[in-house]
Design a protein around this motif. Structure first.
Motif, PDB file in Angstrom:
ATOM      1  N   GLU A  51      30.940  65.865 -80.530  1.00 51.82           N
ATOM      2  CA  GLU A  51      29.526  66.119 -80.833  1.00 51.82           C
ATOM      3  C   GLU A  51      29.187  67.566 -80.495  1.00 51.82           C
ATOM      4  OE1 GLU A  51      25.249  64.619 -79.102  1.00 51.82           O
ATOM      5  OE2 GLU A  51      26.768  63.073 -79.511  1.00 51.82           O
ATOM      6  N   ASP A  52      28.872  68.364 -81.508  1.00 54.61           N
ATOM      7  CA  ASP A  52      28.621  69.787 -81.296  1.00 54.61           C
ATOM      8  C   ASP A  52      27.350  70.031 -80.481  1.00 54.61           C
ATOM      9  OD1 ASP A  52      30.874  70.551 -82.635  1.00 54.61           O
ATOM     10  OD2 ASP A  52      29.850  71.055 -84.508  1.00 54.61           O
ATOM     11  N   ILE A  53      27.343  71.131 -79.754  1.00 59.57           N
ATOM     12  CA  ILE A  53      26.154  71.590 -79.046  1.00 59.57           C
ATOM     13  C   ILE A  53      25.184  72.173 -80.069  1.00 59.57           C
ATOM     14  CG2 ILE A  53      25.293  73.229 -77.331  1.00 59.57           C
ATOM     15  CD1 ILE A  53      26.992  71.000 -76.134  1.00 59.57           C
ATOM     16  N   ASN A  54      23.909  71.789 -79.995  1.00 54.44           N
ATOM     17  CA  ASN A  54      22.935  72.264 -80.996  1.00 54.44           C
ATOM     18  C   ASN A  54      22.152  73.475 -80.512  1.00 54.44           C
ATOM     19  OD1 ASN A  54      21.249  71.120 -79.112  1.00 54.44           O
ATOM     20  ND2 ASN A  54      20.523  69.460 -80.420  1.00 54.44           N
ATOM     21  N   ILE A  55      22.594  74.096 -79.436  1.00 51.80           N
ATOM     22  CA  ILE A  55      21.937  75.293 -78.900  1.00 51.80           C
ATOM     23  C   ILE A  55      22.776  76.513 -79.250  1.00 51.80           C
ATOM     24  CG2 ILE A  55      21.205  76.482 -76.789  1.00 51.80           C
ATOM     25  CD1 ILE A  55      20.860  73.680 -75.529  1.00 51.80           C
ATOM     26  N   THR A  56      22.171  77.531 -79.823  1.00 60.18           N
ATOM     27  CA  THR A  56      22.904  78.749 -80.183  1.00 60.18           C
ATOM     28  C   THR A  56      22.594  79.912 -79.248  1.00 60.18           C
ATOM     29  OG1 THR A  56      21.164  79.407 -81.742  1.00 60.18           O
ATOM     30  CG2 THR A  56      23.012  78.100 -82.611  1.00 60.18           C
TER      31      THR A  56
END
Length: 347
Positions: free
Chosen positions: A326-331
């Motif tokens: 599950e990818d991190i959604n914070i850039t």
């Protein structure tokens, strides 16, 4: 107050591909030009001329890291010797800095205190497919880590003691990287920290899911290990290595003992470390001793909290979910510092 940020990057794949991607990103980043300007006057004095010995050592410890450096070299059109000087984590002089660490059986909280002009502003999640453990944490010198946690729940952070009487050896950030990538627990971490050559004198604090922290006092001449849950910027065992005045470090240590003595929850511990009124966090950025970030690691849960600046709410990362795909959604991780010059990743 000025706004600052760290970029968040995540990658799953081989070390070479990871290095190549980072090289492509760096082409469009101000990090390398800004860092070149900072290092230009010191390069002849502080960079090793013949890195072959250190490269051979890295081949023995973690050869995949050299693949990452090769990927960086190819993307940036550098020969491997030049790339190793820039990204190999060997023989680079550092400025004096502060830092504080407090641990409990379930968490590890750390203030990174330094000068903002040397901070890269990169937070990396990396899951290798060609060997080594997955790990997360903020970077130094691109390939190194300031602190971090790996997939086994092993956590590491380090605190500066001094740079006098330095010797051939790896920088603190590359040592932390090698621990995270190659060690599954504190036993393995202590063994590596005893064996690897140290460029400067630092305390390394390690903790795993068993909840027992160890402080490894390391200099180019000696290494000593003690069990403790508090660490600032002086040695307790290698007294002969304490070169500069210790009053501030000793006072900060006492403040941690006093403030954290009844703390059992990670968020409470975080607030004590991150609040400037508690006498632990600092705004002395011009003296390379201002708190840039506060990290909290939860080894048993594989979660982390992270914040840039003081008296702020942290970002929460679920590393376990990331490991499951599950990818991190914070850039970007945004914050503020009472300073007027940018990180090296900022224009």
């Amino acid at each position: 107050m000025k706004s600052y940020y760290s970029d968040v990057f995540q990658f799953r794949g081989t070390h070479y591909d990871f290095g190549y991607l980072q090289g492509q990103q760096l082409k469009n980043s101000p990090i390398l030009p800004n860092r070149e300007r900072q290092w230009r006057r010191r390069e002849k004095r502080h960079f090793i001329i013949d890195p072959e010995t250190s490269m051979n050592m890295l081949r023995q410890l973690a050869p995949q890291v050299l693949d990452e450096i090769q990927g960086l070299a190819d993307a940036l059109e550098l020969d491997i010797t030049e790339a190793f000087k820039k990204f190999g984590g060997y023989y680079l002089e550092l400025t004096r800095s502060g830092c504080s660490i407090f641990t409990d059986s379930d968490f590890f909280v750390r203030n990174y205190d330094s000068h903002p002009r040397g901070y890269e502003g990169r937070y990396i999640f990396y899951q290798p497919t060609d060997g080594g453990y997955a790990f997360m944490g903020p970077t130094m010198q691109i390939t190194g880590r300031i602190d971090g946690m790996n997939e086994k729940g092993l956590v590491i952070g380090y605190n500066f003691t001094h740079t006098k009487k330095s010797a051939d050896g790896f920088m603190c950030s590359m040592i932390a990287r090698l621990v995270l990538e190659t060690c599954a627990n504190t036993d393995e971490a202590v063994a590596l920290l005893k064996d690897i050559p140290h460029r400067h004198s630092f305390s390394y604090v390690v903790q795993d899911k068993r909840g027992i922290p160890y402080v490894i006092e390391a200099s180019p001449r000696n290494v000593a290990v003690r069990q403790s849950n508090i660490c600032t910027n002086h040695f307790h065992m290698l007294h002969e290595e304490n070169r500069y005045r210790q009053e501030e470090s000793l006072q900060r240590e006492q403040n941690i003992i006093k403030k954290q003595q009844n703390t059992s929850k990670p968020y409470e511990a975080f607030k004590i470390m991150n609040n400037p009124n508690e006498g632990i966090a600092s705004t002395k950025y011009d003296a390379s001793a201002g708190t840039i970030h506060t990290s909290v690691y939860l080894p048993k849960e594989l979660k982390a909290l992270f914040v840039i600046g003081l008296d702020r709410k942290p970002v929460i990362f679920d590393f376990n979910k990331w490991l499951q795909g599950e990818d991190i959604n914070i850039t970007k991780i945004k914050g503020e510092l009472d300073f007027d010059k940018p990180f090296v990743n900022m224009e």
